[in-house]
Design a protein around this motif. Structure first.
Motif, PDB file in Angstrom:
ATOM      1  N   ALA A  39       0.833  -1.209   0.000  1.00  0.00           N
ATOM      2  CA  ALA A  39       0.000   0.000   0.000  1.00  0.00           C
ATOM      3  C   ALA A  39       0.865   1.255   0.000  1.00  0.00           C
ATOM      4  CB  ALA A  39      -0.927  -0.012   1.216  1.00  0.00           C
ATOM      5  N   LYS A  67       2.418   1.636  -3.470  1.00  0.00           N
ATOM      6  CA  LYS A  67       1.388   2.048  -4.424  1.00  0.00           C
ATOM      7  C   LYS A  67       1.060   3.527  -4.258  1.00  0.00           C
ATOM      8  CE  LYS A  67      -3.040   0.501  -6.279  1.00  0.00           C
ATOM      9  NZ  LYS A  67      -4.130  -0.475  -6.178  1.00  0.00           N
ATOM     10  N   ALA A  68       0.939   3.965  -3.008  1.00  0.00           N
ATOM     11  CA  ALA A  68       0.640   5.379  -2.734  1.00  0.00           C
ATOM     12  C   ALA A  68       1.771   6.273  -3.235  1.00  0.00           C
ATOM     13  CB  ALA A  68       0.416   5.590  -1.241  1.00  0.00           C
ATOM     14  N   CYS A 108       3.673   5.723  -5.639  1.00  0.00           N
ATOM     15  CA  CYS A 108       3.698   5.709  -7.106  1.00  0.00           C
ATOM     16  C   CYS A 108       2.477   6.403  -7.700  1.00  0.00           C
ATOM     17  CB  CYS A 108       3.753   4.271  -7.617  1.00  0.00           C
ATOM     18  SG  CYS A 108       5.288   3.431  -7.237  1.00  0.00           S
ATOM     19  N   GLY A 109       1.680   7.036  -6.861  1.00  0.00           N
ATOM     20  CA  GLY A 109       0.508   7.753  -7.366  1.00  0.00           C
ATOM     21  C   GLY A 109      -0.682   6.853  -7.612  1.00  0.00           C
ATOM     22  N   GLY A 110      -0.745   5.726  -6.907  1.00  0.00           N
ATOM     23  CA  GLY A 110      -1.918   4.851  -6.995  1.00  0.00           C
ATOM     24  C   GLY A 110      -1.798   3.705  -7.972  1.00  0.00           C
ATOM     25  N   THR A 111      -0.707   3.642  -8.721  1.00  0.00           N
ATOM     26  CA  THR A 111      -0.523   2.526  -9.659  1.00  0.00           C
ATOM     27  C   THR A 111       0.919   2.034  -9.607  1.00  0.00           C
ATOM     28  OG1 THR A 111      -0.626   1.846 -11.984  1.00  0.00           O
ATOM     29  CG2 THR A 111      -0.077   4.142 -11.567  1.00  0.00           C
TER      30      THR A 111
END
Length: 201
Positions: A163, A166-167, A169-172
């Motif tokens: 998580a 991912k956060a 990396c801007g959600g992806t």
């Protein structure tokens, strides 16, 4: 050319390419790379008609048997080195040597896993080395998306760690550079699965 150089008082270089035996464990791909560097450096000082015969002298044992039917006239021509290369690469022995090497690299990459107490930086460096080894062979290329997925799986991260990455990396988690940078930036905050976290002092 040789006689012209001698007449002009020039000396013929005593340089030779590396030796190759075609023994199990040897790689033609790596050997040929070293030959191309030899030709681009020391070999450049040799007349073209001498490069092929010198290369022939460095092929020993099984490698020598593969090219034994080539004549002096054939290998002493301007395309002699290329003829030797083509002859070697048509041989089942050479194909098998390099196929085994490709298989070994592929298996090593697929078995990639972050070691107990291994730092994120060390793990990413190791992953990149394994990937580069595979990229050297046209037979096995590692795509960016597959690499990212494999890297995250092999990093042995917790759900919380995933998580965080991912956060960051801007959600992806699809961009390779974003993911590797996020892993390095967050290294101190990532817990890792049991036995995989870095030692904390």
């Amino acid at each position: 050319n040789q006689s012209q150089q001698a007449a002009a008082g020039g000396k013929i270089s005593s340089t030779y390419p590396p030796i190759f035996y075609a023994r199990p464990g040897e790689s033609w791909e790596l050997y040929w790379r070293s030959v191309t560097f030899w030709i681009a450096s020391e070999g450049r000082s040799l007349p073209e008609e001498m490069r092929g015969p010198r290369l022939m002298q460095q092929l020993r044992e099984r490698a020598a048997n593969i090219v034994q039917h080539l004549t002096v006239e054939q290998v002493a021509a301007s395309n002699g080195v290329e003829l030797i290369r083509q002859t070697m690469e048509k041989s089942p022995i050479i194909k098998l040597l390099d196929q085994k090497r490709v298989d070994q690299r592929r298996k090593k990459f697929m078995r990639l896993s972050r070691l107990p107490q291994e730092s994120i930086e060390s793990f990413i460096n190791r992953a990149e080395i394994y990937r580069r080894e595979n990229q050297a062979s046209p037979a096995y290329q590692v795509g960016s998306q597959f690499y990212v997925g494999h890297l995250l799986d092999a990093a042995k991260l917790t759900k919380r760690d995933h998580a965080l990455v991912k956060a960051a990396c801007g959600g992806t988690v699809e961009d390779e550079d974003f993911v590797t940078n996020a892993l390095i930036d967050l290294a101190d905050q990532l817990e890792g699965l049991p036995g995989r976290s870095e030692e904390r002092r």
